[in-house]
Design a protein around this motif. Structure first.
Motif, PDB file in Angstrom:
ATOM      1  N   TRP A 167     -15.373 -99.121  99.501  1.00  0.00           N
ATOM      2  CA  TRP A 167     -16.046-100.427  99.406  1.00  0.00           C
ATOM      3  C   TRP A 167     -17.562-100.297  99.245  1.00  0.00           C
ATOM      4  O   TRP A 167     -18.203-101.212  98.755  1.00  0.00           O
ATOM      5  N   ASP A 168     -18.143 -99.167  99.677  1.00  0.00           N
ATOM      6  CA  ASP A 168     -19.590 -98.984  99.515  1.00  0.00           C
ATOM      7  C   ASP A 168     -19.974 -98.799  98.047  1.00  0.00           C
ATOM      8  O   ASP A 168     -21.093 -99.116  97.645  1.00  0.00           O
ATOM      9  N   GLU A 189     -13.362-103.915 103.913  1.00  0.00           N
ATOM     10  CA  GLU A 189     -13.806-103.005 104.972  1.00  0.00           C
ATOM     11  C   GLU A 189     -13.292-103.391 106.353  1.00  0.00           C
ATOM     12  O   GLU A 189     -12.902-102.523 107.133  1.00  0.00           O
ATOM     13  N   ASP A 211     -16.959-104.941 100.271  1.00  0.00           N
ATOM     14  CA  ASP A 211     -17.816-104.715 101.434  1.00  0.00           C
ATOM     15  C   ASP A 211     -18.489-106.054 101.704  1.00  0.00           C
ATOM     16  O   ASP A 211     -19.405-106.461 100.989  1.00  0.00           O
ATOM     17  N   ASP A 268     -22.922-105.163 103.294  1.00  0.00           N
ATOM     18  CA  ASP A 268     -23.345-103.764 103.220  1.00  0.00           C
ATOM     19  C   ASP A 268     -24.791-103.696 103.720  1.00  0.00           C
ATOM     20  O   ASP A 268     -25.685-104.294 103.116  1.00  0.00           O
TER      21      ASP A 268
HETATM   22 CA    CA Z   1     -21.037-100.416 103.474  1.00  0.00          CA
END
Ligand code: CA
Ligand code: IPD
Ligand code: CA
Length: 267
Positions: free
Chosen positions: A219-220, A75, A92, A95
């Motif tokens: 990436w989430d 990210e 990530d 997060d």
């Molecule tokens: Ca995220």
């Protein structure tokens, strides 16, 4: 997870992902509720801290040290996009940065690994609860040593659902609010907890029946989508087609309430 159940070419990548997620989680724990260097990115509500960067550097350097040819999408921009590699790591590093910056205890590390363009490994680590969610294609989804299964609830009226809002919510008319209102009136409860990767893991573990969000990034969702699928759930776009790899939209559920949640989250 029984290491023998993992295809040999995936085993070392899985072990590396688990190790790096735990180590990045330790960094998050160490700096939690300390004074942070908080900056903004795409909008005044889109935050990044030195902990995001430190976790990403730890993960990226850990991959590059032993797998220098693998492609990396992270990210905060670290890593190389070796486009001819069969392997791609999607990271990530933190997060739930807004939560982290406010001392709200819900955030994690998320690492997904693709092999030949297919999601193969997912690792999500919540360092405060010391919960390690991990999955490998065809070897199941796990929370620590416990195999995960999605919930068996069939009635959206008895379902706990989560969603989230993109960082352009102040300015965009595509703000998820109409969908939010519809699901709020239909489900037992609706949460906005601020970590997409954990929301997906909570669907996988049966803590939530469903989760949807728009305008996410790869990436989430890279680890969480595989987690839901390996736990027996269903993941699609808002029109019921395959969930885009970009994370642009995702609807995840235990499968039983999927059509009902889709009926409220279509455009
Ligand atoms: Ca995220
Ligand atoms: C955010 C979180 C949040 C979601 C946002 C994401 P970040 O990620 O996952 O739950 O609603 O859309 O961008 O910025 O904390 O890594
Ligand atoms: Ca992040």
């Amino acid at each position: 997870m029984d290491l023998d159940s993992i295809a040999p070419e995936l085993r070392s990548a899985y072990q590396l992902a688990v190790d790096l997620a735990r180590r990045a989680g330790a960094v998050q724990r160490e700096h939690y509720e300390t004074e942070l260097d908080v900056r903004t990115k795409s909008a005044s509500i889109d935050l990044v801290t030195q902990v995001d960067h430190e976790c990403e550097a730890l993960i990226v350097s850990g991959i590059e040290a032993v797998r220098p040819g693998d492609a990396i999408l992270a990210e905060e921009g670290g890593g190389e996009n070796h486009s001819r590699s069969d392997w791609r790591w999607i990271i990530d590093p933190l997060d739930g940065t807004t939560n982290y910056a406010h001392g709200f205890p819900r955030f994690c590390v998320s690492i997904g690994v693709e092999h030949e363009g297919e999601r193969r490994i997912g690792v999500v680590y919540d360092p405060l609860l010391d919960e390690l969610f991990h999955c490998v294609h065809a070897a199941g989804a796990w929370l620590g040593h416990r195999r995960l299964r999605v919930s068996t609830q069939t009635d959206l009226g008895q379902a706990l659902v989560a969603t989230g809002f993109a960082y352009d919510v102040h300015d965009s008319t595509q703000d998820n609010l109409a969908r939010f209102a519809r699901v709020l009136k239909a489900a037992r409860g609706l949460r906005r907890d601020g970590s997409a990767a954990l929301d997906l893991c909570y669907v996988a573990s049966g803590r939530l029946e469903a989760y949807w969000e728009l305008k996410l990034h790869a990436w989430d969702v890279a680890a969480g989508i595989l987690m839901v699928e390996e736990a027996g759930g269903r993941v699609t776009s808002t029109d019921g087609g395959p969930a885009p790899r970009s994370g642009a939209e995702v609807v995840a559920s235990n499968g039983h309430v999927h059509d009902a949640i889709l009926s409220h989250t279509r455009g």
